[in-house]
Design a protein around this motif. Sequence first.
Motif, mmCIF file in Angstrom:
data_model
loop_
_atom_site.group_PDB
_atom_site.id
_atom_site.type_symbol
_atom_site.label_atom_id
_atom_site.label_comp_id
_atom_site.label_asym_id
_atom_site.label_seq_id
_atom_site.Cartn_x
_atom_site.Cartn_y
_atom_site.Cartn_z
ATOM 1 N N GLN A 24 104.230 36.545 45.809
ATOM 2 C CA GLN A 24 104.015 35.369 46.637
ATOM 3 C C GLN A 24 104.053 35.721 48.116
ATOM 4 O OE1 GLN A 24 106.270 31.932 45.097
ATOM 5 N NE2 GLN A 24 107.012 33.377 43.578
ATOM 6 N N LYS A 25 103.402 34.907 48.888
ATOM 7 C CA LYS A 25 103.337 35.090 50.343
ATOM 8 C C LYS A 25 103.902 33.856 51.037
ATOM 9 C CE LYS A 25 101.099 38.948 49.985
ATOM 10 N NZ LYS A 25 101.884 40.121 49.924
ATOM 11 N N VAL A 26 104.293 34.020 52.301
ATOM 12 C CA VAL A 26 104.767 32.925 53.140
ATOM 13 C C VAL A 26 103.811 32.828 54.324
ATOM 14 C CG1 VAL A 26 106.659 32.077 54.568
ATOM 15 C CG2 VAL A 26 107.154 33.378 52.501
ATOM 16 N N LYS A 27 103.228 31.643 54.543
ATOM 17 C CA LYS A 27 102.353 31.469 55.697
ATOM 18 C C LYS A 27 103.154 31.380 56.985
ATOM 19 C CE LYS A 27 98.415 29.138 53.638
ATOM 20 N NZ LYS A 27 97.608 27.919 53.662
ATOM 21 N N HIS A 28 104.169 30.509 56.993
ATOM 22 C CA HIS A 28 104.920 30.277 58.228
ATOM 23 C C HIS A 28 106.217 29.554 57.889
ATOM 24 C CE1 HIS A 28 105.584 29.524 62.481
ATOM 25 N NE2 HIS A 28 105.869 28.279 62.174
ATOM 26 N N SER A 30 109.037 27.129 59.660
ATOM 27 C CA SER A 30 109.186 26.334 60.871
ATOM 28 C C SER A 30 110.558 25.687 60.893
ATOM 29 C CB SER A 30 108.087 25.275 60.957
ATOM 30 O OG SER A 30 108.185 24.388 59.866
ATOM 31 N N GLN A 42 106.577 36.358 63.959
ATOM 32 C CA GLN A 42 107.277 36.035 62.719
ATOM 33 C C GLN A 42 106.709 36.834 61.554
ATOM 34 O OE1 GLN A 42 106.886 32.208 60.272
ATOM 35 N NE2 GLN A 42 108.652 31.786 61.573
ATOM 36 N N HIS A 43 107.595 37.202 60.639
ATOM 37 C CA HIS A 43 107.190 37.837 59.383
ATOM 38 C C HIS A 43 108.103 37.317 58.284
ATOM 39 C CE1 HIS A 43 105.955 40.760 56.426
ATOM 40 N NE2 HIS A 43 107.236 40.963 56.175
ATOM 41 N N ASP A 45 108.273 37.210 53.686
ATOM 42 C CA ASP A 45 107.652 37.402 52.381
ATOM 43 C C ASP A 45 108.705 37.283 51.291
ATOM 44 O OD1 ASP A 45 109.050 39.791 52.461
ATOM 45 O OD2 ASP A 45 107.292 41.045 52.638
ATOM 46 N N GLU A 82 112.104 36.297 62.817
ATOM 47 C CA GLU A 82 111.234 35.889 63.910
ATOM 48 C C GLU A 82 111.903 36.247 65.230
ATOM 49 O OE1 GLU A 82 110.460 31.705 64.017
ATOM 50 O OE2 GLU A 82 112.555 31.185 64.252
#
Length: 170
Positions: A24-28, A30, A42-43, A45, A82
Amino acid sequence: MYVPPPVADFGGWYLRGDIGFSNQKVKHLSNALEANLTSQSQHADFNSAGIFGLGAGYRFNNWFRADITGEYRGSSTLNGYEVNTFTAGGLQSGFNKYTGNKSEWLIMANAYADLGTWWCITPFIGAGIGTARVTIANFTDVGQTTNGGPSSAYADTASKWNFAWAVHAG
């Protein structure tokens, strides 16, 4: 002369099992408290996690079948960070380190169209709809700012039911 017993015929009923891994991935990520944010790097995963599923279905004819499936997507660890610059009582910079776990339960109703058989291979297409219960646990946000000190935020375990859909081909 020996005659073997007849093969049990369950009509068109079948059982299925699935096993795999998720990536799975994480877009952002907040944060509502970052309203004064002026720049950000920001990074984030998730680690891979196992997927385990079971289902039961029925083959209606030579080309159409449908099934109901249940799936557990194992706990996957979130790792993120981040670096940001913001204005809150003067220009500041800081970082946040995020960790947590995500798991899911999924229930789907699926329908498939088999596209014929060639050399013992039967390609198919299909679609499914259902629901997924997504759980986030052990979420932490540990941060540090230049003008302030360290800060930490924690979230209680929370779950949410979402609409789920799938497109199949194989």
